[in-house]
Design an enzyme around this catalytic site. Structure first.
Site, PDB file in Angstrom:
ATOM      1  N   ALA A  58       1.354   4.027  -1.819  1.00 47.28           N
ATOM      2  CA  ALA A  58       1.139   5.992  -1.590  1.00 47.28           C
ATOM      3  C   ALA A  58       0.892   6.465  -0.457  1.00 47.28           C
ATOM      4  CB  ALA A  58       0.231   6.216  -2.861  1.00 47.28           C
ATOM      5  N   CYS A  88       0.823  -1.153  -0.384  1.00 49.75           N
ATOM      6  CA  CYS A  88       0.475  -0.587   0.114  1.00 49.75           C
ATOM      7  C   CYS A  88       1.109   1.523  -0.515  1.00 49.75           C
ATOM      8  CB  CYS A  88      -1.091   0.024   1.153  1.00 49.75           C
ATOM      9  SG  CYS A  88      -2.056  -1.568   1.729  1.00 49.75           S
ATOM     10  N   MET A 137       6.518   7.649   0.965  1.00 49.90           N
ATOM     11  CA  MET A 137       7.328   8.233   1.844  1.00 49.90           C
ATOM     12  C   MET A 137       8.428   6.664   2.705  1.00 49.90           C
ATOM     13  SD  MET A 137       7.196  11.055   1.806  1.00 49.90           S
ATOM     14  CE  MET A 137       7.800  11.930   2.867  1.00 49.90           C
ATOM     15  N   CYS A 144      -1.122   3.508  11.855  1.00 52.62           N
ATOM     16  CA  CYS A 144      -1.209   4.969  11.782  1.00 52.62           C
ATOM     17  C   CYS A 144      -1.812   5.124  12.726  1.00 52.62           C
ATOM     18  CB  CYS A 144      -1.125   6.063  11.171  1.00 52.62           C
ATOM     19  SG  CYS A 144      -2.244   6.268  10.455  1.00 52.62           S
TER      20      CYS A 144
END
Length: 433
Positions: free
Chosen positions: A237, A235, A240, A357
């Protein structure tokens, strides 16, 4: 109040910010999307004031109530009052213009400060600014030499420093100092007041320096694919973590970076190209349809799926965030599907890192527990041990053999975004037998 001049208008920036705040509170709309819709507003200024209000909402609302600001001035718009008090007490410390609302709030400054101080509220200082060196374009040695030339002072630490003492050193950084991170190579830590400096820096625009929160850097650190490996970022995108994995691999090997949404896929392509990632193969696809035919010989997999995002400190919330059990159930279902797909579909995979997150167990320990039940050929690795035991926060120990092996980054303790990480390793056939 007769001394006020009625004809002086409230500065546009305050009016627009108050309009956004009012819509967010009354209509339960996303502040991020509301800011985006304000095409002609100075977005950075809007975000700063609304973030200050989000971080100190309890103190601001209580102070307005206790001082009688709105009760004494019934014509003063509630949302505008919140914006002005935020800017005066928790923001710039001063207000622009001589409009009646501005002058009214100025008169209450001392009383507002007294109430806030008396109630024990303190201004919440932002976490530090993290800057990661993109070693595709700039070596660590050259980066440190450049910073010394720009008169940044490196705060030297004992190589054997404990994690607790390291955090204490970060908390006491001076405005012209930086620290080399204890856990992740190439991550530098600066005082939070350096944010404006980095936001406009040429090296950031050229992708030599990457503004990336330390917590998200731990994913590549734990995955640790050696140069020459084949990696799948499921996943990927906005890219970073993909870029960081490329740095860890010294730009040698192959990374398949998968993204389903077309706009996010373009962002992924752009950043990996601009950052000099020669080994990344971006793919636009549903990752659940991707297997060894499309991505052969995959040895390492990063699973960083959609989640509630409640650990992200950049989020601006002006209402009490309620736990949405139905949404968490749906998210966990997708997370389990993706992580199980990683475990089942790639026969050469050695290590998988799962990252969210989120700080909710439904997306973290419970997902890990279910996937291990469904995939007995995998075991957990100890995340804390992988960081040389220089970490403190782990998962819920009520989840036997799981909680102690997971890692949490907790914003108030670790001075980062809120992140959860778990590492898995395939069990050899001999061990299974």
């Amino acid at each position: 109040m007769s001394q006020f001049t009625h004809s002086v208008k409230v500065p546009t920036q305050y009016k627009v910010t108050a309009k956004i705040l009012k819509a967010a509170i009354e209509k339960q709309k996303s502040i991020k999307s509301l800011i985006f819709e304000e095409k002609h507003a100075r977005v950075r200024s809007l975000q700063a004031v609304l973030k200050h209000y989000s971080d100190n909402r309890g103190a601001i609302d209580s102070a307005i109530e206790e001082t009688g600001l709105l009760k004494d001035n019934p014509n003063l718009d509630s949302a505008l009052a919140k914006v002005l008090v935020t800017e005066l007490i928790f923001g710039r410390g001063q207000l622009n213009g001589e409009s009646r609302p501005v002058q009214t709030v100025r008169l209450y400054k001392d009383r507002l400060q007294e109430v806030i101080k008396g109630a024990g509220f303190e201004k919440k200082e932002p976490n530090p600014r993290y800057v990661r060196i993109n070693t595709n374009l700039l070596s660590i040695a050259d980066a440190l030499e450049y910073l010394a030339g720009e008169e940044w002072r490196r705060k030297e630490l004992d190589p054997d420093i404990s994690y607790a003492d390291f955090l204490a050193a970060v908390r006491t950084l001076e405005e012209d100092e930086f620290i080399v991170d204890l856990n992740v190579e190439g991550v530098l830590i600066f005082h939070h007041k350096s944010r404006n400096f980095w936001a406009c820096h040429d090296f950031v625009f050229s992708k030599k320096f990457i503004l990336q929160n330390k917590a998200t850097c731990l994913a590549a650190e734990l995955l640790a694919p050696p140069p020459g490996s084949t990696v799948l970022d499921m996943c990927a995108a906005p890219g970073m973590k993909t870029l960081h994995i490329c740095n860890v691999m010294q730009n040698q090997g192959r990374i398949y970076a998968v993204e389903q949404a077309r706009d996010r896929y373009k962002a992924l392509c752009d950043i990996t190209e601009e950052a000099g990632c020669q080994i990344v193969t971006p793919m636009i696809a549903d990752v659940l349809t991707i297997g060894p035919q499309q991505c052969p010989d995959v040895e390492y997999i990063l699973v960083d799926p959609s989640c509630s995002g409640n650990g992200m400190q950049g989020r601006i919330s002006v209402c009490d965030e309620q736990k949405d059990d139905k949404r968490l159930f749906k998210l966990a279902g997708l997370q389990i599907k993706i992580l199980c797909h990683a475990m089942k579909s790639f026969p050469n995979v050695k290590r998988i890192v799962y990252c969210t997150c989120s700080l909710w167990k439904e997306e973290n320990e419970q997902v890990v527990q279910r996937c291990l039940q469904l995939n007995p050929s995998f075991k957990m690795l100890n995340g804390k041990k992988a960081l040389r035991n220089k970490w403190q926060n782990v998962g819920d120990k009520e989840y036997a053999k799981i909680g102690k092996n997971c890692l949490y980054c907790l914003p108030d303790h670790d001075l980062t975004d809120g992140i959860f990480l778990a590492m898995f390793e395939r069990i050899s056939e001999d061990d299974q037998n």
